[in-house]
Design an enzyme around this catalytic site. Structure first.
Site, mmCIF file in Angstrom:
data_model
loop_
_atom_site.group_PDB
_atom_site.id
_atom_site.type_symbol
_atom_site.label_atom_id
_atom_site.label_comp_id
_atom_site.label_asym_id
_atom_site.label_seq_id
_atom_site.Cartn_x
_atom_site.Cartn_y
_atom_site.Cartn_z
ATOM 1 N N ASN A 61 0.831 -1.208 0.000
ATOM 2 C CA ASN A 61 0.000 0.000 0.000
ATOM 3 C C ASN A 61 0.863 1.256 0.000
ATOM 4 O O ASN A 61 0.575 2.240 -0.693
ATOM 5 C CB ASN A 61 -0.898 0.023 1.242
ATOM 6 C CG ASN A 61 -2.026 -0.982 1.185
ATOM 7 O OD1 ASN A 61 -2.306 -1.559 0.136
ATOM 8 N ND2 ASN A 61 -2.678 -1.197 2.310
ATOM 9 N N ARG A 383 -11.735 -5.028 -13.140
ATOM 10 C CA ARG A 383 -10.568 -5.864 -12.827
ATOM 11 C C ARG A 383 -11.028 -7.311 -12.897
ATOM 12 O O ARG A 383 -11.965 -7.699 -12.196
ATOM 13 C CB ARG A 383 -10.021 -5.563 -11.429
ATOM 14 C CG ARG A 383 -9.577 -4.121 -11.220
ATOM 15 C CD ARG A 383 -8.871 -3.971 -9.876
ATOM 16 N NE ARG A 383 -8.754 -2.589 -9.471
ATOM 17 C CZ ARG A 383 -7.800 -1.755 -9.867
ATOM 18 N NH1 ARG A 383 -6.876 -2.207 -10.699
ATOM 19 N NH2 ARG A 383 -7.750 -0.513 -9.444
ATOM 20 N N ARG A 413 -6.388 1.228 -12.708
ATOM 21 C CA ARG A 413 -4.979 1.447 -12.386
ATOM 22 C C ARG A 413 -4.244 0.159 -12.023
ATOM 23 O O ARG A 413 -4.703 -0.631 -11.212
ATOM 24 C CB ARG A 413 -4.870 2.443 -11.229
ATOM 25 C CG ARG A 413 -3.431 2.801 -10.860
ATOM 26 C CD ARG A 413 -3.391 3.880 -9.812
ATOM 27 N NE ARG A 413 -3.862 5.151 -10.335
ATOM 28 C CZ ARG A 413 -4.670 5.981 -9.668
ATOM 29 N NH1 ARG A 413 -5.118 5.650 -8.494
ATOM 30 N NH2 ARG A 413 -5.024 7.127 -10.203
ATOM 31 N N HIS A 443 -16.785 1.988 -13.750
ATOM 32 C CA HIS A 443 -16.486 1.288 -12.503
ATOM 33 C C HIS A 443 -17.658 0.434 -12.042
ATOM 34 O O HIS A 443 -17.516 -0.395 -11.146
ATOM 35 C CB HIS A 443 -16.115 2.325 -11.433
ATOM 36 C CG HIS A 443 -15.541 1.760 -10.186
ATOM 37 N ND1 HIS A 443 -16.214 1.774 -8.978
ATOM 38 C CD2 HIS A 443 -14.349 1.151 -9.938
ATOM 39 C CE1 HIS A 443 -15.463 1.218 -8.046
ATOM 40 N NE2 HIS A 443 -14.332 0.824 -8.596
ATOM 41 N N TYR A 476 -12.192 -10.252 -0.334
ATOM 42 C CA TYR A 476 -12.942 -9.004 -0.189
ATOM 43 C C TYR A 476 -14.379 -9.340 0.182
ATOM 44 O O TYR A 476 -14.974 -10.258 -0.381
ATOM 45 C CB TYR A 476 -12.978 -8.209 -1.504
ATOM 46 C CG TYR A 476 -11.692 -7.544 -1.921
ATOM 47 C CD1 TYR A 476 -10.461 -7.902 -1.388
ATOM 48 C CD2 TYR A 476 -11.715 -6.548 -2.888
ATOM 49 C CE1 TYR A 476 -9.295 -7.289 -1.809
ATOM 50 C CE2 TYR A 476 -10.544 -5.926 -3.316
ATOM 51 C CZ TYR A 476 -9.333 -6.307 -2.770
ATOM 52 O OH TYR A 476 -8.178 -5.698 -3.188
ATOM 53 N N ARG A 572 -13.943 2.154 5.723
ATOM 54 C CA ARG A 572 -12.729 1.348 5.924
ATOM 55 C C ARG A 572 -11.458 2.174 5.798
ATOM 56 O O ARG A 572 -10.538 2.043 6.595
ATOM 57 C CB ARG A 572 -12.691 0.196 4.921
ATOM 58 C CG ARG A 572 -11.371 -0.570 4.941
ATOM 59 C CD ARG A 572 -11.393 -1.745 3.994
ATOM 60 N NE ARG A 572 -11.735 -1.381 2.633
ATOM 61 C CZ ARG A 572 -10.858 -0.939 1.726
ATOM 62 N NH1 ARG A 572 -9.592 -0.767 2.065
ATOM 63 N NH2 ARG A 572 -11.236 -0.658 0.499
ATOM 64 N N HIS A 600 -15.285 -4.318 1.584
ATOM 65 C CA HIS A 600 -15.316 -3.638 0.296
ATOM 66 C C HIS A 600 -16.714 -3.247 -0.169
ATOM 67 O O HIS A 600 -16.861 -2.406 -1.049
ATOM 68 C CB HIS A 600 -14.656 -4.544 -0.751
ATOM 69 C CG HIS A 600 -14.364 -3.887 -2.056
ATOM 70 N ND1 HIS A 600 -15.122 -4.101 -3.192
ATOM 71 C CD2 HIS A 600 -13.408 -3.001 -2.415
ATOM 72 C CE1 HIS A 600 -14.634 -3.389 -4.197
ATOM 73 N NE2 HIS A 600 -13.591 -2.719 -3.756
#
Length: 722
Positions: A61, A383, A413, A443, A476, A572, A600
């Protein structure tokens, strides 16, 4: 609370006026989140290798934060852009604050690593330093170096005749100052450690012993530089600007992205990490040669590249990891003999990942691909991962002659290259691949299947809060909503037409989307809660998301809290809202949950004039966090949950469990600090709760004949001073 009390909206304390007092800085809030991740590496409730996993995640991260967020601020500073953040700071002021806090966080990571390393050694997993390699290991390591490492390495002299080599992003290198034994001639050499080379070498046998590849290189440098003596050596590591910017006038998005990905590998140096022992003159050379005079420099006596510690987590020691967990396949689908369409047609279904298997999404797509009555499939892909059963299902459907459309988001990304690969594979199979908008990301996670039934067409839809990614779906927590509601089918079709053909989606019946009016819809829902309080009814908001940044929504929440609306937020990661401030946010509570699974899902509940939870509450699931980018620069969805069974499952189980959790929760204070929740006399762990209780996947009446899901009871909590 009486009607008169509900109508009281005037506070004795005046609300803070300055931006810095109203909002937390986004970047500092992110660093606070990564500190919470790092501190889970110190949580004695976690097995040792899981603690190490948390530490490695905090390292990965940290790298991404510098490669994207810090890189963006440095770019603004270099271009003399003085746009201030929501809390009123210039790019330069933010960078100064980041450098100080990031330094503390980096020191904390090294301290945690030292503790974990010692605990690992006690547990039979050792990471050997240069002075800890015993004679029994030297012969094997030398042979390994000669056969497996030496052929890959390419030493390069650093002198006027040899230009300084390119160091790739996240690349590690070792620089040597040598002297020739024959005539004492000094020479400087650089050895790049290929990114394909594993960071650790595991010695054979038990107990487990590891040595870093740079330690091996230094130990056997005489084999690489025969006839030279080593005066000094040092390892360094480079992080580069890794964000991709696409010009709006790009004529070919695919070619543009292929070029941009290549440029990213050579981006500006943002952070230069060095061993503490590095000589000052060597440090100066690296700064000059890497163009890093403006880069953030850090020196450490510890381990460079904390994220690489993930390799050690793969050690086969189940006693040092979480007990294995196998997700359940949704009961509702099994009740219909595995026929996804029959189950969805009977009633809407909610699936709670990772407790319920992502395989249900694959089964839904595989059934669509094989079903001769299915005529069309449309699918968004943000993704999808490197080993995607979703891609295989779409290819199978296209090869079976069905009309298949895939909206592949090239701007996801760090997944741009993988998505380009999938897009090519899909096109070869006959899938119609669309890349969406140039300046917006798609998205939203939406899939629709059109099936011929009884002489007409029926549309089945899947709306998800998470990606169509089989790997992350195991770690997740997300929601998958399956429906055959004709209204949602029509809305989904309009959303796809919007992305593929820029056709404005007029007349959406249930779904709200960004960048059209998702923010406005949320503001309206908050206003309705304010109006309930003004009319003497309860006002309540529960919202769960990954990030809360948008100033417009934050101000509306402040307004609602001051009006008497009780607001509980589960955020979160980044949270720029400042809770518990007299006169501004006394009625707002914020918590963050960090645990075995990454929270998530995005879930929003509005009391509709009743205390939450309530059967009349307005409940939504969404793909969007409450950030400007999600409202203004992304295609997202906000979906109302109208089916009573699904509504109660999400509100009374998922949301309540998140609010009740005490073992993995951190409470945000008004000063920006987070304090771990007191587990109390009856500790509650929401992840354990869902792992050990029956499926929630829309079984309805079926629960009457089986062990029911335990009912949760969330008592009205008294407000505590921040």
């Amino acid at each position: 609370m009486g009607k008169a009390a509900r109508k009281r909206v005037v506070k004795e304390a005046s609300a803070p006026a300055s931006a810095g007092d109203r909002y937390f800085n986004r970047e500092m809030s992110w660093l606070a989140f990564n500190r919470r991740v790092m501190e889970e590496a110190q949580n004695p409730a976690h097995p040792l290798l899981e603690r190490l996993r948390f530490l490695s995640i905090s390292g990965s991260n940290f790298d991404e934060f510098f490669m994207v967020r810090v890189a963006g601020l440095m770019g603004q500073q270099l271009q003399k852009v003085e746009v201030r953040s929501a809390d009123g700071l210039t790019p330069g002021q933010q960078l100064s604050a980041i450098v100080e806090e990031a330094g503390k966080l980096a020191d904390g990571q090294q301290a945690v690593w030292n503790h974990i390393r010692a605990d690992l050694a006690k547990a039979g997993i050792s990471v050997l330093g240069p002075d800890e390699i015993g004679e029994d290991a030297v012969d094997w390591l030398e042979r390994h170096f000669r056969e497996q490492i030496f052929p890959i390495l390419t030493p390069q002299a650093l002198d006027p005749a040899h230009p300084f080599p390119f160091i790739p992003n996240q690349g590690s290198s070792v620089v040597f100052d040598l002297v020739r034994q024959s005539d004492s001639e000094p020479i400087r050499e650089l050895v790049l450690l290929p990114t394909s080379m594993p960071r650790f070498v595991r010695l054979p046998g038990e107990p487990a012993r590891y040595v870093t590849v740079e330690t091996v290189l230094k130990r056997f440098s005489s084999l690489l530089f025969p006839g030279y003596d080593v005066l000094r050596s040092a390892t360094f590591r480079v992080l580069r600007d890794s964000d991709i910017e696409i010009e709006e006038e790009a004529e070919d998005l695919v070619l543009t992205f292929r070029s941009a990905i290549k440029r990213r590998r050579k981006g500006r140096v943002i952070r230069l990490e060095m061993e503490e022992s590095i000589a000052p003159e060597l440090e100066a050379v690296l700064l000059e040669e890497l163009g890093g005079s403006d880069a953030l420099l850090t020196e450490t006596g510890g381990f460079l590249g904390i994220g690489d510690l993930a390799m050690l987590v793969e050690e086969d020691r189940p006693d040092l990891k979480f007990s294995p967990y196998t997700p359940r396949f949704p009961e509702r689908i099994r009740e219909y003999g595995g026929d996804c369409f029959a189950a969805i047609r009977a009633k809407d279904i909610i699936v709670h990942h990772p407790y319920e298997s992502f395989d249900v999404v694959i089964a839904y797509l595989n059934q669509a691909a094989a079903d001769p009555d299915v005529v069309a499939i449309k699918q968004t892909l943000y993704r999808a991962g490197k080993q995607s059963a979703v891609i295989n299902a779409l290819i199978a459907a296209a090869e079976a002659g069905k009309s298949v459309t895939a909206v592949v988001e090239l701007k996801a990304r760090f997944d741009e290259e993988q998505n380009l690969y999938w897009a090519t594979a899909l096109e070869r199979a006959g899938v119609q691949v669309v890349y969406g908008f140039i300046d917006w990301k798609t998205h939203a996670k939406v899939s629709m299947v059109v099936r011929r039934e009884g002489g007409q067409f029926r549309t089945y839809c899947h709306f998800g809060t998470g990606n169509y990614h089989p790997v992350t779906a195991r770690i997740y927590t997300d929601l998958s909503f399956f429906t055959a509601d004709p209204r949602l089918g029509r809305d989904a079709a309009k959303i796809f037409n919007y992305v593929t053909g820029y056709v404005e989606p007029e007349g959406l019946e249930l779904v709200t989307i960004s960048p059209r009016n998702l923010r406005e819809e949320l503001l309206s829902l908050i206003d309705q809660e304010i109006e309930h309080v003004r009319n003497g009814r309860p006002g309540a908001i529960w919202a769960k998301m990954n990030a809360l940044v948008d100033p417009v929504v934050i101000e509306k929440l402040y307004e609602a809290g001051n009006a008497g609306v009780e607001i509980d937020l589960i955020v979160r990661g980044v949270c720029c809202l400042r809770p518990g401030v007299p006169g501004m946010s006394e009625n707002i509570r914020v918590k963050s949950i960090v645990g075995r699974f990454l929270e998530h899902s995005r879930i929003f509940a509005f009391g509709a004039g009743k205390d939450l939870p309530s059967t009349s509450a307005k409940l939504y699931v969404s793909s969007a966090d409450w950030m400007p980018r999600n409202f203004d620069r992304r295609v997202e969805f906000l979906l109302p949950i109208l089916n009573r069974t699904v509504h109660d499952q999400v509100l009374d189980q998922v949301m309540q469990a998140n609010l009740l959790d005490t073992e993995q929760s951190w409470m945000l204070r008004s000063d920006g600090s987070y304090v771990r929740s007191d587990a109390g006399e009856e500790p509650f762990n929401l992840h354990r709760y869902f792992m050990t209780n029956p499926s929630l996947s829309g079984r309805g009446a079926a629960l009457k004949t089986r062990k029911p899901v335990p009912k949760l009871s969330l008592k009205r909590r008294k407000k505590k001073p921040a």
